[in-house]
Motif scaffolding. Structure first.
Motif, PDB file in Angstrom:
ATOM      1  N   ASN A  30      -4.430 -18.462  -0.929  1.00 41.55           N
ATOM      2  CA  ASN A  30      -3.642 -19.666  -0.662  1.00 41.55           C
ATOM      3  C   ASN A  30      -2.572 -19.406   0.389  1.00 41.55           C
ATOM      4  O   ASN A  30      -2.251 -20.282   1.190  1.00 41.55           O
ATOM      5  N   GLY A  31      -2.002 -18.190   0.368  1.00 41.00           N
ATOM      6  CA  GLY A  31      -1.018 -17.836   1.382  1.00 41.00           C
ATOM      7  C   GLY A  31      -1.619 -17.873   2.769  1.00 41.00           C
ATOM      8  O   GLY A  31      -0.974 -18.296   3.744  1.00 41.00           O
ATOM      9  N   ALA A  39       1.725 -21.564  -1.775  1.00 46.54           N
ATOM     10  CA  ALA A  39       1.001 -20.656  -2.664  1.00 46.54           C
ATOM     11  C   ALA A  39       1.834 -20.344  -3.906  1.00 46.54           C
ATOM     12  O   ALA A  39       1.300 -20.255  -5.014  1.00 46.54           O
ATOM     13  N   VAL A  40       3.139 -20.166  -3.728  1.00 47.09           N
ATOM     14  CA  VAL A  40       4.023 -19.857  -4.854  1.00 47.09           C
ATOM     15  C   VAL A  40       4.181 -21.074  -5.762  1.00 47.09           C
ATOM     16  O   VAL A  40       4.229 -20.947  -6.993  1.00 47.09           O
ATOM     17  N   ALA A 167       3.294 -13.245  -6.907  1.00 45.25           N
ATOM     18  CA  ALA A 167       2.508 -14.178  -6.100  1.00 45.25           C
ATOM     19  C   ALA A 167       3.088 -14.293  -4.695  1.00 45.25           C
ATOM     20  O   ALA A 167       2.351 -14.385  -3.711  1.00 45.25           O
ATOM     21  N   TYR A 168       4.409 -14.273  -4.599  1.00 46.51           N
ATOM     22  CA  TYR A 168       5.055 -14.355  -3.284  1.00 46.51           C
ATOM     23  C   TYR A 168       4.701 -13.137  -2.439  1.00 46.51           C
ATOM     24  O   TYR A 168       4.412 -13.253  -1.241  1.00 46.51           O
ATOM     25  N   ILE A 172       2.688 -13.597   0.950  1.00 47.84           N
ATOM     26  CA  ILE A 172       3.268 -13.146   2.222  1.00 47.84           C
ATOM     27  C   ILE A 172       2.285 -12.232   2.944  1.00 47.84           C
ATOM     28  O   ILE A 172       2.099 -12.330   4.165  1.00 47.84           O
ATOM     29  N   SER A 173       1.642 -11.357   2.198  1.00 41.80           N
ATOM     30  CA  SER A 173       0.661 -10.474   2.829  1.00 41.80           C
ATOM     31  C   SER A 173      -0.496 -11.308   3.365  1.00 41.80           C
ATOM     32  O   SER A 173      -1.035 -11.021   4.443  1.00 41.80           O
ATOM     33  N   GLY A 174      -0.851 -12.369   2.633  1.00 40.32           N
ATOM     34  CA  GLY A 174      -1.892 -13.266   3.111  1.00 40.32           C
ATOM     35  C   GLY A 174      -1.466 -13.988   4.365  1.00 40.32           C
ATOM     36  O   GLY A 174      -2.257 -14.195   5.295  1.00 40.32           O
TER      37      GLY A 174
END
Length: 211
Positions: A30-31, A39-40, A167-168, A172-174
């Motif tokens: 989602n990110g 996403a979060v 999830a964050y 963020i990596s996404g």
């Protein structure tokens, strides 16, 4: 629960939340698709599922699921089927050039918040390992000389907060990966890669046992 005890438990729950798994891979995907913030927000669905599972465990029903071959199997195979479905759906999703869905205000999500929350919910609720977590690990952290319900409540609140943080991190990596994927071919490879991850996750879940 005293603050000193909470300081001991919180890092452990954070580590548990940061572990790679279907929900964190969902946050990463989602990110990439819609950005870290959205996403979060979707993690609300995940935490609703975890609240249900924690309530089940608190009422003692989690022990029944863990000890019953039948009910453990029901939860497990529902989770396996859903993850496999998500994997195939992601694999077959159309490749879209990301730049076509961006504006000055940011990313235009193809799906709404409710749809992403629903996805997070079903990924989480279908994972019997979450029941094992709340049934086998949480009780070990309890101080039986103190009121148990409030301890369970604060551990649950803390765990939900660490899930947002985890999830964050994954989102963020996404988002960073997203910057490298601008072409239709790149999106197709991404969708196939993430679809493969979900299918593999369903395979791992299929091997879950009550031990």
């Amino acid at each position: 629960m005293t603050f000193s005890v909470w300081l001991t438990i919180a890092p452990l729950l954070m580590l548990l939340s940061l572990g790679p798994g279907p929900n964190n891979f969902t946050a990463m995907h989602n990110g990439i698709q819609v950005g870290a913030t959205k996403a979060v927000i979707a993690v609300v669905g995940r935490n609703l599922a975890f609240c249900v599972l924690m309530l089940v465990s608190a009422l003692g029903l989690g022990a029944i699921i863990v000890s019953s071959v039948f009910w453990f199997g029901v939860v497990k195979w529902l989770g396996v089927a859903y993850l496999f479905y998500i994997g195939i759906k992601t694999w077959r999703s159309a490749a879209v050039v990301l730049e076509e869905h961006e504006s000055e205000k940011g990313i235009k999500a193809k799906r709404g918040h409710i749809a992403r929350m629903r996805q997070e919910f079903f990924v989480a609720i279908g994972n019997p390992k979450a029941v094992l977590l709340f049934t086998a690990i949480f009780p070990q952290l309890l101080d039986l000389s103190q009121p148990v319900p409030m301890q369970f409540f604060w551990m649950g609140v803390t765990f939900c907060m660490t899930e947002f943080i985890a999830a964050y991190v994954y989102a963020i990596s996404g988002k960073q990966i997203r910057r490298l994927i601008r072409s239709s071919k790149g999106m197709k490879n991404l969708n196939r890669g993430m679809g493969g991850v979900f299918v593999m996750a369903s395979g791992v879940l299929a091997t879950a046992t009550r031990s």
